[in-house]
Design a protein around this motif. Structure first.
Motif, short mmCIF file in Angstrom:
data_model
loop_
_atom_site.label_atom_id
_atom_site.label_comp_id
_atom_site.label_asym_id
_atom_site.label_seq_id
_atom_site.Cartn_x
_atom_site.Cartn_y
_atom_site.Cartn_z
N GLY A 1 -137.81 -82.47 -26.30
CA GLY A 1 -137.60 -83.07 -24.98
C GLY A 1 -138.27 -82.31 -23.85
N ASN A 2 -139.15 -81.36 -24.18
CA ASN A 2 -139.94 -80.65 -23.17
C ASN A 2 -139.09 -79.90 -22.15
OD1 ASN A 2 -142.63 -81.49 -24.08
ND2 ASN A 2 -142.01 -83.53 -23.39
N ALA A 3 -138.04 -79.24 -22.64
CA ALA A 3 -137.27 -78.37 -21.74
C ALA A 3 -138.12 -77.16 -21.38
CB ALA A 3 -135.99 -77.92 -22.43
N ASP B 1 -135.29 -86.85 -21.71
CA ASP B 1 -136.37 -87.70 -21.20
C ASP B 1 -135.96 -88.33 -19.86
OD1 ASP B 1 -137.85 -87.13 -23.44
OD2 ASP B 1 -137.43 -89.03 -24.46
N ARG B 2 -134.73 -88.79 -19.78
CA ARG B 2 -134.24 -89.43 -18.56
C ARG B 2 -134.08 -88.41 -17.43
NH1 ARG B 2 -131.43 -94.50 -19.37
NH2 ARG B 2 -131.75 -95.24 -21.49
N ALA C 1 -127.82 -86.53 -33.47
CA ALA C 1 -127.45 -85.75 -32.28
C ALA C 1 -128.69 -85.33 -31.51
CB ALA C 1 -126.62 -84.54 -32.68
N VAL C 2 -129.69 -84.85 -32.22
CA VAL C 2 -130.93 -84.40 -31.57
C VAL C 2 -131.66 -85.58 -30.93
CG1 VAL C 2 -133.23 -83.43 -31.99
CG2 VAL C 2 -131.21 -82.35 -32.99
N ALA C 3 -131.70 -86.71 -31.63
CA ALA C 3 -132.39 -87.89 -31.09
C ALA C 3 -131.76 -88.35 -29.78
CB ALA C 3 -132.38 -89.03 -32.12
N PHE C 4 -130.43 -88.39 -29.75
CA PHE C 4 -129.75 -88.83 -28.52
C PHE C 4 -129.95 -87.81 -27.40
CE2 PHE C 4 -126.09 -88.79 -25.66
CZ PHE C 4 -126.16 -90.08 -25.17
N ALA C 5 -129.80 -86.53 -27.71
CA ALA C 5 -129.96 -85.49 -26.69
C ALA C 5 -131.37 -85.49 -26.14
CB ALA C 5 -129.62 -84.12 -27.28
N THR C 6 -132.36 -85.76 -26.99
CA THR C 6 -133.75 -85.81 -26.54
C THR C 6 -133.95 -86.98 -25.58
OG1 THR C 6 -134.52 -84.81 -28.61
CG2 THR C 6 -136.15 -86.00 -27.30
N HIS D 1 -136.01 -85.17 -7.26
CA HIS D 1 -135.23 -84.41 -6.28
C HIS D 1 -135.58 -82.92 -6.26
CE1 HIS D 1 -132.40 -87.64 -5.16
NE2 HIS D 1 -132.58 -88.06 -6.40
N GLN D 2 -136.56 -82.52 -7.10
CA GLN D 2 -136.99 -81.13 -7.17
C GLN D 2 -135.81 -80.20 -7.45
OE1 GLN D 2 -139.34 -80.17 -3.70
NE2 GLN D 2 -140.56 -82.03 -3.86
N ARG D 3 -135.05 -80.58 -8.46
CA ARG D 3 -133.84 -79.86 -8.82
C ARG D 3 -134.00 -79.07 -10.11
NH1 ARG D 3 -129.88 -85.03 -7.80
NH2 ARG D 3 -129.28 -84.56 -5.65
N VAL D 4 -133.06 -78.17 -10.32
CA VAL D 4 -132.88 -77.55 -11.63
C VAL D 4 -131.76 -78.32 -12.33
CG1 VAL D 4 -132.17 -75.47 -12.88
CG2 VAL D 4 -133.58 -75.27 -10.82
N MET D 5 -132.05 -78.82 -13.52
CA MET D 5 -131.04 -79.52 -14.32
C MET D 5 -130.65 -78.63 -15.49
SD MET D 5 -130.75 -82.41 -12.67
CE MET D 5 -129.76 -83.37 -13.81
#
Length: 369
Positions: free
Chosen positions: A206-208, A173-174, A164-169, A182-186
């Motif tokens: 994932g560098n959140a 990344d994407r 789960a963590v690997a996929f979410a990471t 787009h200079q957005r907040v995700m």
């Protein structure tokens, strides 16, 4: 207790997780090598409680041929369910009301009738509670810990969590590139129920820029201030990762479906709420991504496959040694046995003093507090 075993049954309950099929295969192979027969119960215990639902039978023989080539597959060949807990089984009364009854005696009677000597129960907290009740009524039971949420006590990790963590990471990344473009907040919402392990590990890997977890009530004003600070510093985009069970400091969890007789409450919606609020607070264009059940699907990572196979073979060894009422648990570098009664009904949340959380703080990640 006599170690004389000839036939065992396997069941998978609760939400599915990558690695379930690897456990099933390893149990069947290790048991067959000892001369035992293996049987699979469909959909938790529904195969016993509702045999009429299954044209090929609610319980079927698990041969070596039946489990060949399944270890890399997601899901479970036995099926699973998180409804119809046999300890608190919902039934309709003549007056239209619903009440709960205990149907575990029917399971015990089935095991006696079919001369099944033991059960390997693969599941999370709910399955552990059921398995422990069956053990206390005299059934020989060994449990295998399974949940992508990693919230079971007495084990370093559960299989399914790493996948789960690997996929979410990978998803994070994407999202970095499109958010920056787009200079957005995700705002990214992940599963985890009342424990923040998936969000914490994914967010750091994932560098959140912000990670909001159930263990730390969050103040969105502080998250908004962090976003403004990034803008001033020349980084006009932000990734906010939120666990589905996260709560605002003076608010409540978002619930999609309230708890009812027969099933627990279903969480969800916190990502949308945070996305809307952050757009109002910051004036920045905000998008929300809910990963949801994507975290449950797909092939298990090599780590989860190995843990799953270690758990499955350890469960068979435990039965061969005469063990019952225990859960196999990872305690590096070994797999240990712990009493189910010491695990059932207990949740392992993220400790506020844990090294991983401190790592996030040292990296400048906001936790909304």
């Amino acid at each position: 207790m006599s170690n004389n075993i000839h036939r065992i049954a396997i069941c998978t309950g609760g939400g599915d997780a990558p690695g379930l099929n690897a456990v099933i295969r390893s149990v069947v192979v290790a048991a067959s090598n000892r001369g035992w027969e293996c049987y699979g119960i469909r959909d938790g215990f529904n195969g016993i409680l509702f045999p009429e639902r299954y044209s090929e039978g609610g319980v079927f023989r698990l041969t070596l041929d039946r489990v060949r080539g399944i270890a890399h597959l997601g899901g479970t060949i036995l099926g699973s369910t998180n409804k119809g807990n046999p300890l608190h089984f919902p039934i309709k009364m003549p007056d239209g009301s619903t009440k709960e009854i205990d149907r575990t005696d029917e399971i015990l009677e089935y095991f006696a009738l079919k001369e099944l000597d033991a059960l390997v129960s693969i599941g999370g907290d709910g399955s552990l509670t059921i398995a422990n009740a069956l053990h206390e009524k005299g059934l020989r039971v060994v449990s295998v810990p399974k949940t992508i949420d990693n919230d079971l006590d007495k084990t370093v990790t559960t299989f399914g969590f790493d996948t789960a963590v690997a996929f979410a990471t990978e998803c994070l990344d994407r999202l970095h590139s499109t958010a920056e473009s787009h200079q957005r907040v995700m705002v990214v919402e992940v599963m985890g129920r009342y424990a923040g392990w998936i969000a914490l590990h994914t967010g750091i890997a994932g560098n959140a820029h912000a990670i909001l977890i159930p263990e730390i009530p969050f103040d969105l004003d502080k998250v908004a201030a962090m976003i403004a600070s990034r803008d001033v510093g020349g980084h006009p985009y932000t990734i906010v990762l939120v666990s589905e069970g996260a709560e605002p400091l003076h608010g409540h969890r978002e619930v999609v479906e309230q708890a009812e007789i027969g099933h627990a409450e279903r969480l969800g919606g916190i990502g949308e709420q945070i996305g809307k609020s952050l757009q109002e607070l910051t004036g920045k264009e905000t998008r929300v991504v809910v990963l949801g059940h994507l975290l449950r699907g797909g092939s298990p990572t090599s780590f989860d496959r190995l843990v799953a196979m270690r758990f499955g073979t350890a469960a068979v060894r435990a039965l061969a040694e005469g063990q019952t009422g225990i859960m196999v648990a990872l305690a590096f570098p070994n797999v240990n046995y712990v009493a189910m009664k010491d695990v059932a009904g207990r949740m392992k949340g993220v400790p506020l003093d844990c090294d991983t959380l401190q790592t996030g703080r040292d990296l400048g990640i906001s936790f909304g507090d």
